[in-house]
Design a protein around this motif. Structure first.
Motif, PDB file in Angstrom:
ATOM      1  N   ALA A 292       0.829  -1.208   0.000  1.00 43.70           N
ATOM      2  CA  ALA A 292       0.000   0.000   0.000  1.00 43.70           C
ATOM      3  C   ALA A 292       0.860   1.253   0.000  1.00 43.70           C
ATOM      4  CB  ALA A 292      -0.933   0.002   1.215  1.00 43.70           C
ATOM      5  N   ALA A 293       1.957   1.215   0.746  1.00 41.31           N
ATOM      6  CA  ALA A 293       2.858   2.365   0.774  1.00 41.31           C
ATOM      7  C   ALA A 293       3.500   2.589  -0.594  1.00 41.31           C
ATOM      8  CB  ALA A 293       3.938   2.165   1.830  1.00 41.31           C
ATOM      9  N   MET A 294       3.904   1.490  -1.254  1.00 41.68           N
ATOM     10  CA  MET A 294       4.496   1.625  -2.578  1.00 41.68           C
ATOM     11  C   MET A 294       3.449   2.078  -3.588  1.00 41.68           C
ATOM     12  SD  MET A 294       7.222   1.638  -4.262  1.00 41.68           S
ATOM     13  CE  MET A 294       8.235   1.035  -2.914  1.00 41.68           C
ATOM     14  N   LEU A 295       2.223   1.593  -3.440  1.00 40.90           N
ATOM     15  CA  LEU A 295       1.129   2.036  -4.308  1.00 40.90           C
ATOM     16  C   LEU A 295       0.953   3.542  -4.212  1.00 40.90           C
ATOM     17  CD1 LEU A 295      -1.440   1.461  -6.057  1.00 40.90           C
ATOM     18  CD2 LEU A 295      -2.673   1.199  -3.891  1.00 40.90           C
ATOM     19  N   MET A 296       0.998   4.068  -2.991  1.00 40.24           N
ATOM     20  CA  MET A 296       0.813   5.500  -2.779  1.00 40.24           C
ATOM     21  C   MET A 296       1.937   6.294  -3.441  1.00 40.24           C
ATOM     22  SD  MET A 296       0.037   7.401   0.842  1.00 40.24           S
ATOM     23  CE  MET A 296       1.539   6.793   1.604  1.00 40.24           C
ATOM     24  N   THR A 297       3.169   5.793  -3.328  1.00 37.56           N
ATOM     25  CA  THR A 297       4.313   6.487  -3.923  1.00 37.56           C
ATOM     26  C   THR A 297       4.204   6.516  -5.443  1.00 37.56           C
ATOM     27  OG1 THR A 297       5.782   5.908  -2.087  1.00 37.56           O
ATOM     28  CG2 THR A 297       6.819   6.435  -4.193  1.00 37.56           C
ATOM     29  N   ILE A 298       3.914   5.374  -6.057  1.00 32.28           N
ATOM     30  CA  ILE A 298       3.836   5.303  -7.518  1.00 32.28           C
ATOM     31  C   ILE A 298       2.604   6.037  -8.034  1.00 32.28           C
ATOM     32  CG2 ILE A 298       3.582   3.708  -9.462  1.00 32.28           C
ATOM     33  CD1 ILE A 298       5.251   1.710  -7.891  1.00 32.28           C
ATOM     34  N   LEU A 299       1.503   5.914  -7.296  1.00 29.40           N
ATOM     35  CA  LEU A 299       0.285   6.650  -7.650  1.00 29.40           C
ATOM     36  C   LEU A 299       0.564   8.140  -7.707  1.00 29.40           C
ATOM     37  CD1 LEU A 299      -2.900   6.359  -7.963  1.00 29.40           C
ATOM     38  CD2 LEU A 299      -2.991   6.872  -5.521  1.00 29.40           C
ATOM     39  N   ASP A 300       1.309   8.642  -6.725  1.00 26.88           N
ATOM     40  CA  ASP A 300       1.610  10.067  -6.668  1.00 26.88           C
ATOM     41  C   ASP A 300       2.454  10.506  -7.854  1.00 26.88           C
ATOM     42  OD1 ASP A 300       1.514  12.536  -4.808  1.00 26.88           O
ATOM     43  OD2 ASP A 300       3.644  12.374  -5.310  1.00 26.88           O
ATOM     44  N   GLY A 301       3.397   9.635  -8.268  1.00 25.91           N
ATOM     45  CA  GLY A 301       4.249   9.999  -9.386  1.00 25.91           C
ATOM     46  C   GLY A 301       3.498  10.110 -10.700  1.00 25.91           C
ATOM     47  N   SER A 302       2.543   9.201 -10.941  1.00 28.22           N
ATOM     48  CA  SER A 302       1.829   9.203 -12.226  1.00 28.22           C
ATOM     49  C   SER A 302       0.632  10.134 -12.235  1.00 28.22           C
ATOM     50  CB  SER A 302       1.378   7.776 -12.574  1.00 28.22           C
ATOM     51  OG  SER A 302       0.520   7.263 -11.573  1.00 28.22           O
ATOM     52  N   ILE A 303       0.032  10.360 -11.084  1.00 22.78           N
ATOM     53  CA  ILE A 303      -1.190  11.161 -11.035  1.00 22.78           C
ATOM     54  C   ILE A 303      -0.907  12.639 -11.278  1.00 22.78           C
ATOM     55  CG2 ILE A 303      -1.268  11.775  -8.570  1.00 22.78           C
ATOM     56  CD1 ILE A 303      -4.177  10.890  -8.528  1.00 22.78           C
ATOM     57  N   VAL A 304       0.297  13.093 -10.908  1.00 28.65           N
ATOM     58  CA  VAL A 304       0.633  14.512 -11.027  1.00 28.65           C
ATOM     59  C   VAL A 304       0.770  14.921 -12.489  1.00 28.65           C
ATOM     60  CG1 VAL A 304       2.423  16.234 -10.548  1.00 28.65           C
ATOM     61  CG2 VAL A 304       1.683  14.679  -8.753  1.00 28.65           C
ATOM     62  N   THR A 305       1.350  14.058 -13.317  1.00 26.51           N
ATOM     63  CA  THR A 305       1.605  14.429 -14.705  1.00 26.51           C
ATOM     64  C   THR A 305       0.322  14.757 -15.454  1.00 26.51           C
ATOM     65  OG1 THR A 305       1.578  12.087 -15.352  1.00 26.51           O
ATOM     66  CG2 THR A 305       3.702  13.043 -14.793  1.00 26.51           C
ATOM     67  N   VAL A 306      -0.756  14.054 -15.138  1.00 27.41           N
ATOM     68  CA  VAL A 306      -2.029  14.294 -15.823  1.00 27.41           C
ATOM     69  C   VAL A 306      -2.615  15.647 -15.433  1.00 27.41           C
ATOM     70  CG1 VAL A 306      -4.381  13.421 -16.132  1.00 27.41           C
ATOM     71  CG2 VAL A 306      -2.482  11.823 -15.955  1.00 27.41           C
ATOM     72  N   ALA A 307      -2.380  16.081 -14.187  1.00 24.54           N
ATOM     73  CA  ALA A 307      -3.001  17.310 -13.676  1.00 24.54           C
ATOM     74  C   ALA A 307      -2.142  18.555 -13.887  1.00 24.54           C
ATOM     75  CB  ALA A 307      -3.291  17.145 -12.181  1.00 24.54           C
ATOM     76  N   MET A 308      -0.980  18.429 -14.491  1.00 21.90           N
ATOM     77  CA  MET A 308      -0.077  19.577 -14.598  1.00 21.90           C
ATOM     78  C   MET A 308      -0.671  20.776 -15.338  1.00 21.90           C
ATOM     79  SD  MET A 308       3.639  17.711 -14.963  1.00 21.90           S
ATOM     80  CE  MET A 308       4.569  19.219 -15.184  1.00 21.90           C
ATOM     81  N   PRO A 309      -1.403  20.593 -16.450  1.00 24.04           N
ATOM     82  CA  PRO A 309      -2.005  21.777 -17.090  1.00 24.04           C
ATOM     83  C   PRO A 309      -2.954  22.538 -16.162  1.00 24.04           C
ATOM     84  CG  PRO A 309      -2.020  19.903 -18.589  1.00 24.04           C
ATOM     85  CD  PRO A 309      -1.612  19.372 -17.249  1.00 24.04           C
ATOM     86  N   ALA A 310      -3.751  21.817 -15.386  1.00 22.95           N
ATOM     87  CA  ALA A 310      -4.675  22.489 -14.467  1.00 22.95           C
ATOM     88  C   ALA A 310      -3.917  23.211 -13.362  1.00 22.95           C
ATOM     89  CB  ALA A 310      -5.643  21.464 -13.868  1.00 22.95           C
ATOM     90  N   ILE A 311      -2.835  22.607 -12.860  1.00 25.81           N
ATOM     91  CA  ILE A 311      -2.015  23.247 -11.825  1.00 25.81           C
ATOM     92  C   ILE A 311      -1.394  24.527 -12.366  1.00 25.81           C
ATOM     93  CG2 ILE A 311       0.083  22.983 -10.452  1.00 25.81           C
ATOM     94  CD1 ILE A 311      -0.576  19.996 -10.226  1.00 25.81           C
ATOM     95  N   GLN A 312      -0.883  24.472 -13.585  1.00 23.54           N
ATOM     96  CA  GLN A 312      -0.256  25.650 -14.190  1.00 23.54           C
ATOM     97  C   GLN A 312      -1.247  26.796 -14.313  1.00 23.54           C
ATOM     98  OE1 GLN A 312       1.197  25.067 -18.183  1.00 23.54           O
ATOM     99  NE2 GLN A 312       2.523  26.865 -18.098  1.00 23.54           N
ATOM    100  N   GLN A 313      -2.440  26.489 -14.766  1.00 25.67           N
ATOM    101  CA  GLN A 313      -3.440  27.534 -14.955  1.00 25.67           C
ATOM    102  C   GLN A 313      -3.907  28.121 -13.632  1.00 25.67           C
ATOM    103  OE1 GLN A 313      -6.878  26.197 -17.109  1.00 25.67           O
ATOM    104  NE2 GLN A 313      -7.838  28.213 -17.193  1.00 25.67           N
ATOM    105  N   ASP A 314      -4.082  27.290 -12.615  1.00 25.30           N
ATOM    106  CA  ASP A 314      -4.622  27.753 -11.336  1.00 25.30           C
ATOM    107  C   ASP A 314      -3.603  28.535 -10.521  1.00 25.30           C
ATOM    108  OD1 ASP A 314      -6.539  28.058  -9.359  1.00 25.30           O
ATOM    109  OD2 ASP A 314      -5.970  26.219  -8.337  1.00 25.30           O
ATOM    110  N   LEU A 315      -2.339  28.075 -10.490  1.00 26.04           N
ATOM    111  CA  LEU A 315      -1.333  28.701  -9.633  1.00 26.04           C
ATOM    112  C   LEU A 315      -0.414  29.667 -10.378  1.00 26.04           C
ATOM    113  CD1 LEU A 315      -0.251  25.766  -7.267  1.00 26.04           C
ATOM    114  CD2 LEU A 315      -2.057  27.458  -6.979  1.00 26.04           C
TER     115      LEU A 315
END
Length: 492
Positions: free
Chosen positions: A28-51
């Protein structure tokens, strides 16, 4: 001078059941680490626009995490041996969970980058000792290959879930929730780990409290990863890149020189005497250089050339992750037990090389079923490669070095991913520029760049085959990791 024997791991009643519960916690801990690495790349355009991130600044939402994570893995792994791997695991998960809260609540670029750096610190602390805990819990060869297969399955699941979940959360709620999702997972992991993970005192700082060595290796790795992630901005032959790269190598060379003479080295060089440890780490670096870049470049191809959206890209890559996860969970353990990790590794690498070879002919107007789905099925070889590499990479671990060996294995993993993305992305961009200058359309030029990157990926995988064939011992059904298991069992 012989290393102190670590305190025995104390197991509660029902230890057999507890070991599998502990495996679920580690996974579960490794799942959380890998999940965090891949989930951020998809949201980067929204992060750029908001912040209000600049294009260069936005990359630091990934780079800050990579530098902290990759730079601290080796040090955190050794500290886990010294203070106790359970203690390090719990502390790392606490830091990561708190940093996820800070990242989700960020209102400006500086806050988010700082929180991402702290996430990398927490991930390094927890991830560095996971394999060390796993191999001391599962000393029976058959049980160990099953445990490693399940552990590898969660890695594939994290990658696929991250790509799909990132699009869903960002579209349905907001990018903040890609970080808030870590809170319930992190808190549940900590609560279960307190009960499920075995207690151990560690071997103590007297066995390896080398402050100078810690400073040298941490600075060298962080500077090296920083140099690599900035290559796309400055170029490989820029004076800045060459100078920082040389300084990083000098720091790492000084670290190894220090370890050869220090009375209590941070990294006893005896772990590098194992052919399986060295060969598996080198093969892993080559493999992940190719395959992590593949994940990114295929996603860019799907979006930039074929016009897929974020969610569509995740769904298009889902068959690969499902196949890798299924093979890791249900097939790899049986094959490793019957044929040995070395043979299974070679077969898996051959499948991956075939997948990259298939991509060298991908057209501008690709049909998913005929041009891409075969690739997603061939990369099923990753489900064979990852468990076999993990078994071989940990096969020479002594009880007092298991955390360090785990940290080394994870460090080469991160270096391979960072270097692979930097090199292959730069090659693809350079080739694309040449084709644009020659008058080709943007889609054709992008496709030509990606084809070159996939060709180099195939070469890297063939090099991994050669390394595995030459350096790794044929373990059979009771060698390799089994031998390591017997050593750990006799000392733990």
């Amino acid at each position: 001078m012989s290393s102190p024997t670590p305190s025995p791991v104390t197991a509660p009643a029902g230890a057999g059941r507890s070991r599998w519960t502990a495996l679920a916690v580690l996974s579960a801990a490794m799942l959380m680490t890998i999940l965090d690495g891949s989930i951020v790349t998809v949201a980067m355009p929204a992060i750029q626009q908001d912040l209000g991130f600049s294009p260069a600044g936005l990359s630091w939402t990934v780079n800050a995490y990579l530098i902290a994570f990759g730079g601290l893995l080796l040090l955190a792994g050794r500290l886990g041996d010294l203070i106790g791997r359970r203690t390090m695991f719990l502390a790392g998960n606490a830091v990561f969970t708190a940093a996820s809260l800070l990242a989700g609540a960020a209102t400006g670029p500086g806050q988010l980058i700082g929180a991402r750096f702290l996430q990398g610190v927490g991930s390094a602390m927890a991830s560095s000792v996971v394999l060390g805990i796993l191999v001391t819990l599962f000393t029976d060869p058959r049980e160990r290959v099953r445990a490693i297969g399940f552990f590898s399955f969660t890695g594939a699941a994290g990658a696929s879930i991250g790509q799909v979940l990132g699009g869903v959360l960002t579209d349905a709620l907001s990018w903040h929730w890609i970080f808030f999702i870590n809170l319930p997972i992190g808190l549940a992991t900590i609560a279960l780990a307190i009960r499920a993970l075995p207690h151990e005192r560690g071997i103590g700082f007297a066995a390896g409290a080398d402050a100078l060595g810690a400073l040298l290796v941490t600075a060298g790795l962080m500077l090296g990863i920083y140099t690599v992630v900035e290559v796309e901005r400055y170029g490989w032959l820029a004076a800045r890149t060459l100078g920082l790269g040389a300084l990083s190598l000098a720091l790492l060379a000084a670290f190894f020189a220090r370890q050869a003479t220090a009375r209590t080295p941070l990294m006893p060089l005896r772990i590098l005497r194992s052919r399986n440890v060295v060969g598996a780490n080198l093969a892993q670096m080559l493999t992940l250089s190719a395959m992590f870049a593949f994940q990114i470049l295929v996603a860019l191809y799907l979006q930039g050339v074929l016009g897929y959206g974020a969610l569509g890209t995740g769904m298009a890559m889902l068959p690969a992750a499902v196949c890798i996860g299924g093979v890791s969970l249900f097939v790899s353990a049986r094959l490793n037990t019957r044929f040995g990790e070395r043979a299974v590794l070679l077969a898996g690498l051959a499948l991956l090389a075939g997948a990259m070879g298939w991509l060298t002919r991908v057209p501008v107007d690709a049909d998913y079923v005929t041009d891409l789905l075969p690739v997603m099925l061939l990369v099923t070889g990753g489900g064979l490669v990852l468990p076999a590499l993990t078994s071989l990479g940990m096969s020479g671990a002594r009880p007092d070095d298991a955390g360090l060996t785990s940290g080394l294995f994870n460090t080469t993993q991160q270096i391979g991913m960072a270097v692979g993305v930097a090199v292959l992305s730069t090659l693809a961009a350079s080739r694309t520029g040449e084709l644009l200058a020659a008058g080709q359309s943007r889609a054709a030029a992008l496709t030509g760049g990606y084809r070159l990157a996939f060709s180099v990926s195939a070469v890297l995988l063939l090099a991994a085959v050669a390394v595995a064939f030459v350096t790794l011992r044929a373990p059979g059904t009771a060698g390799g990791s089994a031998a390591g298991a017997r050593r750990i069992g006799s000392r733990g």
